[in-house]
Design an enzyme around this catalytic site. Structure first.
Site, PDB file in Angstrom:
ATOM      1  N   SER A   1     -30.424  41.231  32.678  1.00 46.70           N
ATOM      2  CA  SER A   1     -29.270  40.934  31.817  1.00 46.70           C
ATOM      3  C   SER A   1     -28.472  42.191  31.465  1.00 46.70           C
ATOM      4  O   SER A   1     -29.041  43.246  31.194  1.00 46.70           O
ATOM      5  CB  SER A   1     -29.751  40.280  30.517  1.00 46.70           C
ATOM      6  OG  SER A   1     -28.687  40.208  29.613  1.00 46.70           O
TER       7      SER A   1
ATOM      8  N   SER B   1     -26.491  42.016  28.828  1.00 44.99           N
ATOM      9  CA  SER B   1     -26.178  41.837  27.404  1.00 44.99           C
ATOM     10  C   SER B   1     -26.649  43.003  26.539  1.00 44.99           C
ATOM     11  O   SER B   1     -25.913  43.431  25.636  1.00 44.99           O
ATOM     12  CB  SER B   1     -26.758  40.516  26.891  1.00 44.99           C
ATOM     13  OG  SER B   1     -26.059  39.446  27.476  1.00 44.99           O
TER      14      SER B   1
ATOM     15  N   LYS C   1     -31.148  26.687  27.349  1.00 39.93           N
ATOM     16  CA  LYS C   1     -29.961  26.370  26.547  1.00 39.93           C
ATOM     17  C   LYS C   1     -30.000  24.956  25.957  1.00 39.93           C
ATOM     18  O   LYS C   1     -29.344  24.681  24.965  1.00 39.93           O
ATOM     19  CB  LYS C   1     -28.686  26.557  27.380  1.00 39.93           C
ATOM     20  CG  LYS C   1     -28.380  28.027  27.670  1.00 39.93           C
ATOM     21  CD  LYS C   1     -27.049  28.180  28.387  1.00 39.93           C
ATOM     22  CE  LYS C   1     -26.778  29.627  28.720  1.00 39.93           C
ATOM     23  NZ  LYS C   1     -25.456  29.832  29.322  1.00 39.93           N
TER      24      LYS C   1
ATOM     25  N   ASN D   1     -25.982  28.644  23.400  1.00 41.47           N
ATOM     26  CA  ASN D   1     -26.236  29.978  23.969  1.00 41.47           C
ATOM     27  C   ASN D   1     -26.228  31.069  22.902  1.00 41.47           C
ATOM     28  O   ASN D   1     -26.480  32.228  23.210  1.00 41.47           O
ATOM     29  CB  ASN D   1     -25.221  30.334  25.077  1.00 41.47           C
ATOM     30  CG  ASN D   1     -23.910  30.856  24.509  1.00 41.47           C
ATOM     31  OD1 ASN D   1     -23.489  30.436  23.440  1.00 41.47           O
ATOM     32  ND2 ASN D   1     -23.282  31.781  25.206  1.00 41.47           N
TER      33      ASN D   1
ATOM     34  N   ASP E   1     -19.877  30.004  25.645  1.00 38.87           N
ATOM     35  CA  ASP E   1     -19.594  30.058  27.091  1.00 38.87           C
ATOM     36  C   ASP E   1     -18.191  29.533  27.433  1.00 38.87           C
ATOM     37  O   ASP E   1     -17.481  30.134  28.247  1.00 38.87           O
ATOM     38  CB  ASP E   1     -20.635  29.246  27.875  1.00 38.87           C
ATOM     39  CG  ASP E   1     -21.961  29.984  28.004  1.00 38.87           C
ATOM     40  OD1 ASP E   1     -21.969  31.229  27.953  1.00 38.87           O
ATOM     41  OD2 ASP E   1     -22.996  29.304  28.165  1.00 38.87           O
TER      42      ASP E   1
ATOM     43  N   ALA F   1     -22.193  20.942  39.139  1.00 41.00           N
ATOM     44  CA  ALA F   1     -22.468  20.138  37.950  1.00 41.00           C
ATOM     45  C   ALA F   1     -23.818  20.528  37.363  1.00 41.00           C
ATOM     46  O   ALA F   1     -24.575  19.683  36.884  1.00 41.00           O
ATOM     47  CB  ALA F   1     -22.416  18.649  38.296  1.00 41.00           C
TER      48      ALA F   1
ATOM     49  N   GLY G   1     -25.959  23.685  34.903  1.00 41.30           N
ATOM     50  CA  GLY G   1     -25.917  24.098  33.503  1.00 41.30           C
ATOM     51  C   GLY G   1     -24.589  24.701  33.087  1.00 41.30           C
ATOM     52  O   GLY G   1     -24.152  24.521  31.943  1.00 41.30           O
ATOM     53  N   ALA G   2     -23.917  25.425  33.978  1.00 44.82           N
ATOM     54  CA  ALA G   2     -22.687  26.127  33.583  1.00 44.82           C
ATOM     55  C   ALA G   2     -21.456  25.231  33.639  1.00 44.82           C
ATOM     56  O   ALA G   2     -20.458  25.486  32.960  1.00 44.82           O
ATOM     57  CB  ALA G   2     -22.471  27.327  34.505  1.00 44.82           C
TER      58      ALA G   2
ATOM     59  N   GLY H   1     -16.934  36.447  37.701  1.00 44.26           N
ATOM     60  CA  GLY H   1     -17.675  35.961  36.537  1.00 44.26           C
ATOM     61  C   GLY H   1     -17.855  36.959  35.408  1.00 44.26           C
ATOM     62  O   GLY H   1     -18.363  36.599  34.341  1.00 44.26           O
TER      63      GLY H   1
HETATM   64  P1  NAP Z   1     -27.627  25.407  38.186  1.00 43.48           P
HETATM   65  O1  NAP Z   1     -27.800  24.653  36.915  1.00 43.48           O
HETATM   66  O2  NAP Z   1     -28.808  25.789  38.976  1.00 43.48           O
HETATM   67  O3  NAP Z   1     -26.625  24.542  39.106  1.00 43.48           O
HETATM   68  C1  NAP Z   1     -26.385  24.934  40.424  1.00 43.48           C
HETATM   69  C2  NAP Z   1     -25.214  24.132  40.985  1.00 43.48           C
HETATM   70  O4  NAP Z   1     -24.976  24.616  42.323  1.00 43.48           O
HETATM   71  C3  NAP Z   1     -25.462  22.643  41.103  1.00 43.48           C
HETATM   72  O5  NAP Z   1     -24.254  21.954  40.880  1.00 43.48           O
HETATM   73  C4  NAP Z   1     -25.906  22.498  42.568  1.00 43.48           C
HETATM   74  O6  NAP Z   1     -25.646  21.226  43.107  1.00 43.48           O
HETATM   75  C5  NAP Z   1     -25.014  23.500  43.233  1.00 43.48           C
HETATM   76  N1  NAP Z   1     -25.548  23.956  44.511  1.00 43.48           N
HETATM   77  C6  NAP Z   1     -26.664  24.700  44.725  1.00 43.48           C
HETATM   78  N2  NAP Z   1     -26.839  24.921  46.058  1.00 43.48           N
HETATM   79  C7  NAP Z   1     -25.796  24.301  46.682  1.00 43.48           C
HETATM   80  C8  NAP Z   1     -25.415  24.166  48.050  1.00 43.48           C
HETATM   81  N3  NAP Z   1     -26.124  24.731  49.014  1.00 43.48           N
HETATM   82  N4  NAP Z   1     -24.294  23.474  48.322  1.00 43.48           N
HETATM   83  C9  NAP Z   1     -23.541  22.912  47.333  1.00 43.48           C
HETATM   84  N5  NAP Z   1     -23.870  22.996  46.010  1.00 43.48           N
HETATM   85  C10 NAP Z   1     -24.973  23.677  45.706  1.00 43.48           C
HETATM   86  O7  NAP Z   1     -26.825  26.760  37.937  1.00 43.48           O
HETATM   87  P2  NAP Z   1     -25.866  27.137  36.692  1.00 43.48           P
HETATM   88  O8  NAP Z   1     -26.670  27.668  35.575  1.00 43.48           O
HETATM   89  O9  NAP Z   1     -24.928  26.006  36.446  1.00 43.48           O
HETATM   90  O10 NAP Z   1     -25.075  28.394  37.315  1.00 43.48           O
HETATM   91  C11 NAP Z   1     -24.135  28.214  38.359  1.00 43.48           C
HETATM   92  C12 NAP Z   1     -23.544  29.560  38.721  1.00 43.48           C
HETATM   93  O11 NAP Z   1     -22.800  30.086  37.627  1.00 43.48           O
HETATM   94  C13 NAP Z   1     -24.592  30.615  39.047  1.00 43.48           C
HETATM   95  O12 NAP Z   1     -24.112  31.425  40.083  1.00 43.48           O
HETATM   96  C14 NAP Z   1     -24.705  31.406  37.740  1.00 43.48           C
HETATM   97  O13 NAP Z   1     -25.156  32.720  37.926  1.00 43.48           O
HETATM   98  C15 NAP Z   1     -23.266  31.395  37.288  1.00 43.48           C
HETATM   99  N6  NAP Z   1     -23.072  31.586  35.834  1.00 43.48           N
HETATM  100  C16 NAP Z   1     -22.243  32.585  35.429  1.00 43.48           C
HETATM  101  C17 NAP Z   1     -21.984  32.749  34.084  1.00 43.48           C
HETATM  102  C18 NAP Z   1     -21.048  33.837  33.642  1.00 43.48           C
HETATM  103  O14 NAP Z   1     -21.051  34.220  32.468  1.00 43.48           O
HETATM  104  N7  NAP Z   1     -20.219  34.359  34.524  1.00 43.48           N
HETATM  105  C19 NAP Z   1     -22.585  31.911  33.137  1.00 43.48           C
HETATM  106  C20 NAP Z   1     -23.425  30.904  33.594  1.00 43.48           C
HETATM  107  C21 NAP Z   1     -23.662  30.745  34.952  1.00 43.48           C
HETATM  108  P3  NAP Z   1     -26.697  20.006  42.963  1.00 43.48           P
HETATM  109  O15 NAP Z   1     -26.471  19.428  41.618  1.00 43.48           O
HETATM  110  O16 NAP Z   1     -26.337  19.092  44.068  1.00 43.48           O
HETATM  111  O17 NAP Z   1     -28.079  20.613  43.122  1.00 43.48           O
END
Ligand code: NAP
Length: 284
Positions: free
Chosen positions: A22, A24, A73, A94, A109, A136, A138-139, A252
């Site tokens: 992190s 943070s 979260k 968060n 967020d 769809a 967590g983010a 990001g």
């Molecule tokens: P998550 O809950 O694990 O969700 C992952 C998402 O990616 C799901 O919608 C999943 O689809 C999709 N996915 C994974 N592999 C895939 C593939 N091969 N083809 C198509 N879709 C695919 O992750 P999250 O926490 O939401 O985070 C998502 C991203 O945002 C990560 O890269 C994370 O690091 C980033 N993030 C950034 C911030 C920031 O402050 N910048 C904050 C939070 C998160 P399915 O539902 O079909 O599995």
């Protein structure tokens, strides 16, 4: 263990697992130092059964506040004394704010993402336009709320697993956020893309390799004034392809920065030194 006199006056912490990468601590500790606040931000790697003890420590040791990250979260919501309206809309906590003996669960967020979009475009391009959110997980829901707050007229959630996108749209409609629809990622077509003001990659595609979450042909179909955002903390293949097509891009880091800035402000009541925090985060 440091003697009490050697310990900083106040503490803040990040609860999650893993937390070791992190940025943070760098961001918040730089802000504490810049403002002369005797406090430190700690990493608290936590197993699921350790969450109640973490909450007791926040309460009993008078922490300034805490952040919560993956995978907790949602799990921390029942441990909070109160959930803010923002956290209810986003459906996740968060940020924990100790106030008047209560631990308040909030979410910064959506604010973080909306602020980073405003920093890039002034919000133009999103208001009264269509937003497309890829993913769809967590983010995603925080991003949909942010686009709604930026005035998007319509938001399409496109996800590999359609049911997860449908669930977010249904749940947000119950919270009064309408105009959100769901489609399967494979069904996203040039017609939908052509009327879009912003596309946000909230999938994990692009983290570890150069794969694209959106077909190259669809990137080319975006309007020339569209913004392509990626929540990943680096210049992904998606952002490179969008930049090559002449489109504005956003990585990001801005979301990460501004969710932290807002949390700092909520804990301390002091205007955060945003540029100090940005430099520390990028160096971090
Ligand atoms: P998550 O809950 O694990 O969700 C992952 C998402 O990616 C799901 O919608 C999943 O689809 C999709 N996915 C994974 N592999 C895939 C593939 N091969 N083809 C198509 N879709 C695919 O992750 P999250 O926490 O939401 O985070 C998502 C991203 O945002 C990560 O890269 C994370 O690091 C980033 N993030 C950034 C911030 C920031 O402050 N910048 C904050 C939070 C998160 P399915 O539902 O079909 O599995």
């Amino acid at each position: 263990m440091a003697a009490a006199a050697d310990r900083p006056m106040r503490r803040a912490a990040l609860i999650g697992n893993p937390v070791d990468h992190s940025r943070s601590p760098a961001m918040h500790n730089a802000a504490f130092a810049a403002l002369g606040i005797d406090a430190s931000y700690e990493l608290w790697p936590t197993e699921p059964d350790g969450l109640p003890a973490r909450f007791a420590e926040i309460r009993d040791d008078g922490l300034l506040g805490a952040n919560v990250t993956v995978p907790y979260k949602l799990d921390v919501m029942p441990l909070c004394d109160r959930i803010t309206e923002t956290a209810s809309r986003v459906g996740a906590v968060n940020t924990i704010i100790p106030r008047d003996g209560e631990l308040i669960g909030d979410n910064t967020d959506a604010y973080g993402f909306a602020t980073s979009v405003r920093e890039t475009t002034g919000g133009l391009g999103v208001a009264a336009r269509r937003g497309v959110v890829l993913g769809a997980g967590g983010a995603s829901r925080a991003i949909v709320v942010a686009l709604h707050d930026l005035g998007a007229q319509e938001i399409v959630i496109a996800n590999r697993t359609l049911a997860r996108a449908e669930e977010i749209a249904r749940s947000l409609a119950q919270q009064g956020i309408v105009g959100v629809s769901a489609i399967a990622l494979d069904d996203l077509d040039a017609g939908t893309i052509a009327a879009t003001g912003i596309v946000v990659n909230a999938t994990s595609v692009g983290w570890h390799d150069d794969s694209l979450p959106l077909d190259a042909g669809l990137i080319a179909a975006l309007p020339v004034d569209a913004l392509v955002a990626d929540l990943t903390y680096r210049e992904t293949a998606l952002l490179r392809a969008a930049a090559s097509a002449g489109l504005a891009t956003l990585d990001g880091y801005g979301m990460l920065l501004h969710q932290g800035v807002r949390a700092f402000e909520l804990w301390t009541g002091i205007a955060p030194p945003v540029e100090v925090m940005r430099r520390a985060m990028l160096a971090g």
